[in-house]
Design a protein around this motif. Sequence first.
Motif, PDB file in Angstrom:
ATOM      1  N   HIS A 104      37.674  37.021  42.671  1.00 38.79           N
ATOM      2  CA  HIS A 104      37.767  37.648  41.361  1.00 38.79           C
ATOM      3  C   HIS A 104      38.748  38.811  41.444  1.00 38.79           C
ATOM      4  O   HIS A 104      38.660  39.633  42.359  1.00 38.79           O
ATOM      5  CB  HIS A 104      36.384  38.123  40.898  1.00 38.79           C
ATOM      6  N   TYR A 105      39.664  38.846  40.502  1.00 33.27           N
ATOM      7  CA  TYR A 105      40.633  39.927  40.440  1.00 33.27           C
ATOM      8  C   TYR A 105      39.990  41.184  39.870  1.00 33.27           C
ATOM      9  O   TYR A 105      39.146  41.111  38.976  1.00 33.27           O
ATOM     10  CB  TYR A 105      41.817  39.529  39.563  1.00 33.27           C
ATOM     11  N   LEU A 110      43.737  39.476  34.632  1.00 30.51           N
ATOM     12  CA  LEU A 110      43.790  38.305  35.509  1.00 30.51           C
ATOM     13  C   LEU A 110      42.457  37.573  35.586  1.00 30.51           C
ATOM     14  O   LEU A 110      42.318  36.618  36.344  1.00 30.51           O
ATOM     15  CB  LEU A 110      44.228  38.726  36.919  1.00 30.51           C
ATOM     16  N   GLY A 112      41.081  35.414  33.878  1.00 35.87           N
ATOM     17  CA  GLY A 112      41.159  33.974  33.643  1.00 35.87           C
ATOM     18  C   GLY A 112      41.479  33.171  34.892  1.00 35.87           C
ATOM     19  O   GLY A 112      41.279  31.961  34.925  1.00 35.87           O
ATOM     20  N   GLU A 113      41.968  33.839  35.913  1.00 36.08           N
ATOM     21  CA  GLU A 113      42.304  33.166  37.171  1.00 36.08           C
ATOM     22  C   GLU A 113      41.204  33.313  38.224  1.00 36.08           C
ATOM     23  O   GLU A 113      41.370  32.851  39.359  1.00 36.08           O
ATOM     24  CB  GLU A 113      43.625  33.723  37.711  1.00 36.08           C
ATOM     25  N   ASN A 114      40.110  33.944  37.878  1.00 33.76           N
ATOM     26  CA  ASN A 114      38.994  34.092  38.815  1.00 33.76           C
ATOM     27  C   ASN A 114      38.404  32.729  39.150  1.00 33.76           C
ATOM     28  O   ASN A 114      38.303  31.861  38.281  1.00 33.76           O
ATOM     29  CB  ASN A 114      37.898  34.978  38.210  1.00 33.76           C
ATOM     30  N   THR A 115      38.043  32.548  40.398  1.00 34.48           N
ATOM     31  CA  THR A 115      37.417  31.303  40.847  1.00 34.48           C
ATOM     32  C   THR A 115      36.254  31.619  41.777  1.00 34.48           C
ATOM     33  O   THR A 115      36.304  32.571  42.550  1.00 34.48           O
ATOM     34  CB  THR A 115      38.424  30.400  41.596  1.00 34.48           C
ATOM     35  N   ARG A 145      39.654  34.688  50.191  1.00 33.75           N
ATOM     36  CA  ARG A 145      39.374  35.562  49.048  1.00 33.75           C
ATOM     37  C   ARG A 145      40.201  36.841  49.131  1.00 33.75           C
ATOM     38  O   ARG A 145      39.702  37.933  48.899  1.00 33.75           O
ATOM     39  CB  ARG A 145      37.882  35.899  49.007  1.00 33.75           C
ATOM     40  N   ARG A 147      42.213  38.293  47.296  1.00 32.27           N
ATOM     41  CA  ARG A 147      42.231  39.165  46.113  1.00 32.27           C
ATOM     42  C   ARG A 147      41.031  40.107  46.065  1.00 32.27           C
ATOM     43  O   ARG A 147      41.017  41.038  45.274  1.00 32.27           O
ATOM     44  CB  ARG A 147      42.309  38.326  44.838  1.00 32.27           C
TER      45      ARG A 147
END
Length: 195
Positions: A104-105, A110, A112-115, A145, A147
Amino acid sequence: MSSLPVDVIDQIASVPADLDAVRRRRPDTREYAQKYFESIFEPIDDSQLAVSDRWLLAAFVTRLTADDATAAYYAAEARRNAPEQAEAVLAAAERWVTSGPFGHYAEPGLAGENTDGLRLQAEDLVDIEPRLAAGLAHAHLVTYRLRETDGTSHDLLLNAGWSIDGIVTLSQVFAFLAFQQRVIAALTVLKAVAA
């Protein structure tokens, strides 16, 4: 007398003569890559990160990245240099290997780019000494991970007994292994194409 190979990249990649000639076109790169390897695994001072732990961390992180000749080399060296802990570390690598990146950013833009994905924590490694387990958990973090690395992730290392110098050394080990593993992967592909 050093017990390390004269050129570990050549050894791991089983570089044939034609590729050896290509590598020799960049003698400084070749020489400094080997010297960096030697500085990691035969340091002048290993008080902040024991050599045996360096081999264990190398085996763990190279296996997280790939099941290749580099991972096999470091697994064998971990078994030779830290036999009492190697099997637990190698089993943990097999258990915690995944794909990524995850995380997670911190920046809201950002999000929306969390995974989501597998997250290793030192407490998950009950068969491994706590300080080393924290280093392995950090290896997993920076591999999958990145980020999420921040002051909190470094605090976990500090709380497990790592010094600032030890954390810097840990980062240097990981950086070198990422470089080395990519070079060896490229040489392996070139060798296969030439065959």
